[in-house]
Design an enzyme around this catalytic site. Structure first.
Site, PDB file in Angstrom:
ATOM      1  N   SER A  10       0.834  -1.207   0.000  1.00  0.00           N
ATOM      2  CA  SER A  10       0.000   0.000   0.000  1.00  0.00           C
ATOM      3  C   SER A  10       0.872   1.262   0.000  1.00  0.00           C
ATOM      4  CB  SER A  10      -0.965   0.004   1.181  1.00  0.00           C
ATOM      5  OG  SER A  10      -0.287   0.098   2.403  1.00  0.00           O
ATOM      6  N   HIS A  63       8.603   3.461   9.008  1.00  0.00           N
ATOM      7  CA  HIS A  63       8.476   2.576  10.173  1.00  0.00           C
ATOM      8  C   HIS A  63       7.217   2.959  10.956  1.00  0.00           C
ATOM      9  CE1 HIS A  63       9.746  -0.015  13.424  1.00  0.00           C
ATOM     10  NE2 HIS A  63       9.440   0.960  14.263  1.00  0.00           N
ATOM     11  N   GLU A  87       1.022   6.864   7.029  1.00  0.00           N
ATOM     12  CA  GLU A  87       2.213   6.472   6.245  1.00  0.00           C
ATOM     13  C   GLU A  87       2.059   6.899   4.795  1.00  0.00           C
ATOM     14  OE1 GLU A  87       3.758   2.484   8.615  1.00  0.00           O
ATOM     15  OE2 GLU A  87       2.689   2.229   6.751  1.00  0.00           O
TER      16      GLU A  87
HETATM   17  C1  GRF Z   1       3.900  -0.656   6.901  1.00  0.00           C
HETATM   18  O1  GRF Z   1       3.029  -0.471   7.977  1.00  0.00           O
HETATM   19  C2  GRF Z   1       5.314  -0.312   7.268  1.00  0.00           C
HETATM   20  O2  GRF Z   1       5.427   0.671   8.227  1.00  0.00           O
HETATM   21  C3  GRF Z   1       5.815  -1.623   7.826  1.00  0.00           C
HETATM   22  O3  GRF Z   1       5.243  -2.593   6.987  1.00  0.00           O
HETATM   23  C4  GRF Z   1       3.997  -2.121   6.507  1.00  0.00           C
HETATM   24  C5  GRF Z   1       3.967  -2.311   5.023  1.00  0.00           C
HETATM   25  O4  GRF Z   1       2.699  -2.073   4.492  1.00  0.00           O
HETATM   26  N1  GRF Z   1       7.256  -1.652   7.846  1.00  0.00           N
HETATM   27  P1  GRF Z   1       2.463  -2.063   2.927  1.00  0.00           P
HETATM   28  O5  GRF Z   1       3.060  -3.338   2.375  1.00  0.00           O
HETATM   29  O6  GRF Z   1       3.107  -0.856   2.339  1.00  0.00           O
HETATM   30  O7  GRF Z   1       0.978  -2.044   2.749  1.00  0.00           O
END
Ligand code: GRF
Length: 231
Positions: A56, A152, A217
């Site tokens: 995502s 993170h 994020e």
């Molecule tokens: C995210 O929450 C990131 O912070 C962690 O792994 C997750 C990855 O999510 N390290 P995606 O694959 O980008 O949906």
């Protein structure tokens, strides 16, 4: 004794602060006009994205590029799990995807050598770890010094490692969030570029909290890449 006449003013101040402080949950704060005007200057940044799972965050970066919030191009996606959904996302966006399965390498350094070689083949300038669940070695850091960015799911330096959200929930903190930072050899410890705070609600589960953190994020990862490019 408290001065009672102070209380109404205080209440109004709190209300105003609560309203106007929303953008400052992200720091450094960002706004759309700044993103679209300032950050589109200069050359197109050539990105290489490393991801292990759903992707995502990969999608958020791709969308920011598509909507011209970020002056960049994803030259290549590298993923390490054969069934990672992120590969499908790359295919849908016509972005080259290379599987480098860590199970095929005996040493971490060997995987990182293959990653560095692939990134160099695609002329990548900035490496973005978007849900990349492998520990980095000096090999990759030397190949891209101060040019690797990671997202993170905590407010670093709290809750490092792969179970950051579980740790935050278990600790009883009332606010957590996410951090975009430069990658250094020590896990989740490089220079912080951008953070967003997320309150922990009493009824939160791992799933509900993760989903609200991920929404943040998706805002700060493209924005932090854009800000990084300016320096
Ligand atoms: C995210 O929450 C990131 O912070 C962690 O792994 C997750 C990855 O999510 N390290 P995606 O694959 O980008 O949906």
């Amino acid at each position: 004794m408290y001065n009672i006449s102070f209380l109404p003013t205080f209440a109004i101040a709190m209300e105003t602060a609560a309203f106007s402080s929303t953008p400052s949950l992200i720091s450094p704060s960002i706004n759309k006009p700044f993103l679209s005007q300032e950050l589109n200057r200069g050359n197109v940044a050539k990105l290489g994205i490393l991801a292990s799972g759903d992707g995502s965050n990969f999608e958020a970066v791709a969308q920011a590029i598509q909507t011209r919030q970020l002056n960049a191009k994803i030259e290549v996606l590298i993923y390490n799990n054969p069934d990672a959904y992120v590969a499908k996302r790359a295919e849908n966006s016509n972005i080259p995807a290379v599987l480098l399965n860590h199970r095929d390498y005996t040493q971490r350094e060997d995987l990182d050598t293959a990653i560095a070689k692939t990134l160099q083949q695609y002329n990548v300038e900035i490496v973005v770890m978007a849900g990349w669940m492998r520990i980095v070695t000096q090999v990759l850091i030397d190949a891209f010094p101060d040019k690797i960015i990671n997202i993170h799911p905590s407010l670093l330096p709290s809750f490092k490692g792969s179970r950051a959200i579980e740790q935050a929930l278990a600790s009883g903190v009332k606010i957590t969030g996410c951090t975009v930072h430069l990658v250094s050899l020590e896990v989740d410890s490089g220079k912080i570029l951008m953070q967003s705070a997320v309150p922990i609600l009493p009824e939160d589960t791992l799933k509900t909290l993760h989903s609200r953190i991920q929404a943040e994020e998706h805002k700060i990862l493209p924005a932090a890449i854009a800000i990084y490019r300016l320096h």
